[in-house]
Write an enzyme that holds these catalytic residues in place. Structure first.
Site, PDB file in Angstrom:
ATOM      1  N   LYS A   1       0.824  -1.212   0.000  1.00  0.00           N
ATOM      2  CA  LYS A   1       0.000   0.000   0.000  1.00  0.00           C
ATOM      3  C   LYS A   1       0.853   1.255   0.000  1.00  0.00           C
ATOM      4  CE  LYS A   1      -4.179  -1.992   1.950  1.00  0.00           C
ATOM      5  NZ  LYS A   1      -5.024  -2.156   3.121  1.00  0.00           N
TER       6      LYS A   1
ATOM      7  N   LYS B   1      -9.709 -10.196  -6.672  1.00  0.00           N
ATOM      8  CA  LYS B   1     -10.510 -10.415  -5.466  1.00  0.00           C
ATOM      9  C   LYS B   1     -11.805  -9.608  -5.588  1.00  0.00           C
ATOM     10  CE  LYS B   1     -10.070  -9.997  -0.473  1.00  0.00           C
ATOM     11  NZ  LYS B   1      -9.276  -9.575   0.661  1.00  0.00           N
TER      12      LYS B   1
ATOM     13  N   LYS C   1     -15.748  -3.852  -4.209  1.00  0.00           N
ATOM     14  CA  LYS C   1     -16.690  -2.850  -4.719  1.00  0.00           C
ATOM     15  C   LYS C   1     -16.026  -1.914  -5.711  1.00  0.00           C
ATOM     16  CE  LYS C   1     -19.938  -2.134  -1.207  1.00  0.00           C
ATOM     17  NZ  LYS C   1     -20.266  -1.436  -0.005  1.00  0.00           N
TER      18      LYS C   1
END
Ligand code: SF4
Length: 328
Positions: A113, A193, A196
């Site tokens: 990240k 994966k 949304k």
């Protein structure tokens, strides 16, 4: 297994989708009848990524409504919002006295990240310390996690060991992972994966028509080009979803008919849609009832936070004592 204290958290990402449900919440619903469980909407964790403060309250409420609608029962477990129990942030800071910086920097999720952020935030690095505080505040000994969280759990155990070595042997348990049955659900594209932001999900409260519209074109075993080609269920995401929603005898039938080309993928998906809709319809109805009663939801969350706070304060008083802070 004798009942133990279980803690798990979920980000306030709005309404649940079937990936969150199968990956975590379905298991939580089972665990609430077996253990002493706390389930938390981790809004303090949400601020470690770019986010919009104007949207956070609705996303947090929608997640709480989703958890209740999916089957978490305030009579059988504690459901609360992380920021409503200030002891989480206090223990997070107190753990900075023992949390190892080198190991935080080596966490895979931090490395991934942080590469995507222009300016890396302290919260992203310290995320596993807050996770350790979340769990250890309640002295939870079991943490239901996905495989991607196992490294954070190991760090949590390390923090517990270091704190115990310095301030009180045996005070905090070293939490154990409880891996979920359906570990990783791919999106309807069969590639990434389910998420949304990638638009490859089915929401938990979608109508039967919308569910079928999304399932019909979903990816299957790419080797099944025609109806006569036998398939390999283990590499098909539709089979994974059957394992989440269909009874065992149907899962066995799916595997057999796939391998022997006994039916087409559309037949297989229709069967999945039937079982998915049967599972999700009562949830959609419960969610609609909860949304009609926002005051009731607020009251439930307030009661959950109060119960969590009572446990958390007990730990914080003892931790302060052992760490040498002067009484007020
Ligand atoms: Fe997947 Fe079912 Fe098609 Fe087999 S028959 S490839 S399990 S959708």
């Amino acid at each position: 297994m004798a009942p133990q204290r279980v803690f798990s958290g979920i980000q306030p990402s709005g309404e649940l989708h079937i990936g969150n449900y199968l990956g975590a919440v379905q298991n939580w619903v089972t665990l609430q009848s077996q253990h002493d469980c706390l389930f938390c909407v981790v809004d303090l964790h949400a601020i470690t990524q770019p986010y919009d403060p104007a949207n956070l309250p609705a996303l947090t409420t929608d997640m709480a409504v989703s958890l209740y609608a999916a089957g978490l029962d305030p009579e059988r477990c504690i459901v609360f919002i992380q920021s409503h129990v200030a002891e989480h942030t206090e223990l997070n800071w107190l753990f900075s006295a023992v949390a190892p910086l080198g190991e935080l920097e080596r966490q895979t999720q931090f490395k991934d990240k942080s590469q995507r952020q222009e300016s890396v935030l302290l919260g992203l690095l310290a995320y596993p310390v807050l996770q350790a505080a979340d769990v250890l505040l309640y002295k939870a000994s079991l943490v239901p996690v996905g495989e991607d969280q196992v490294q954070h759990l190991e760090l949590m155990r390390e923090i517990a060991r270091r704190w115990n070595a310095r301030f009180g042997q045996g005070y905090f348990p070293e939490p154990q992972p409880l891996l979920t049955r359906t570990k990783r659900v791919l999106g309807l594209d069969g590639k990434a994966k389910m998420s949304k932001s990638l638009g490859n999900t089915i929401g938990l409260f979608e109508s039967p028509e919308a569910i079928w519209e999304k399932l019909r074109p979903a990816a299957t075993d790419p080797a099944r080009v025609t109806r006569k080609d036998p398939g390999t269920p283990e590499i098909c995401n539709i089979y994974t979803l059957h394992q989440g929603f269909s009874p065992p005898e149907v899962v066995a039938e799916v595997a057999d008919k796939c391998r022997t080309a006994g039916w087409g993928c559309i037949d297989c998906k229709r069967k999945l849609a039937d079982h998915m809709i049967a599972t999700l319809t009562p949830m959609r109805e419960r969610a609609a009832a909860l949304k009609r009663d926002p005051t009731g939801v607020t009251e439930r969350l307030r009661a959950g936070a109060q119960r969590a706070r009572t446990l958390a304060q007990r730990t914080i008083v003892e931790v302060r004592e052992r760490m040498g802070f002067l009484h007020e």
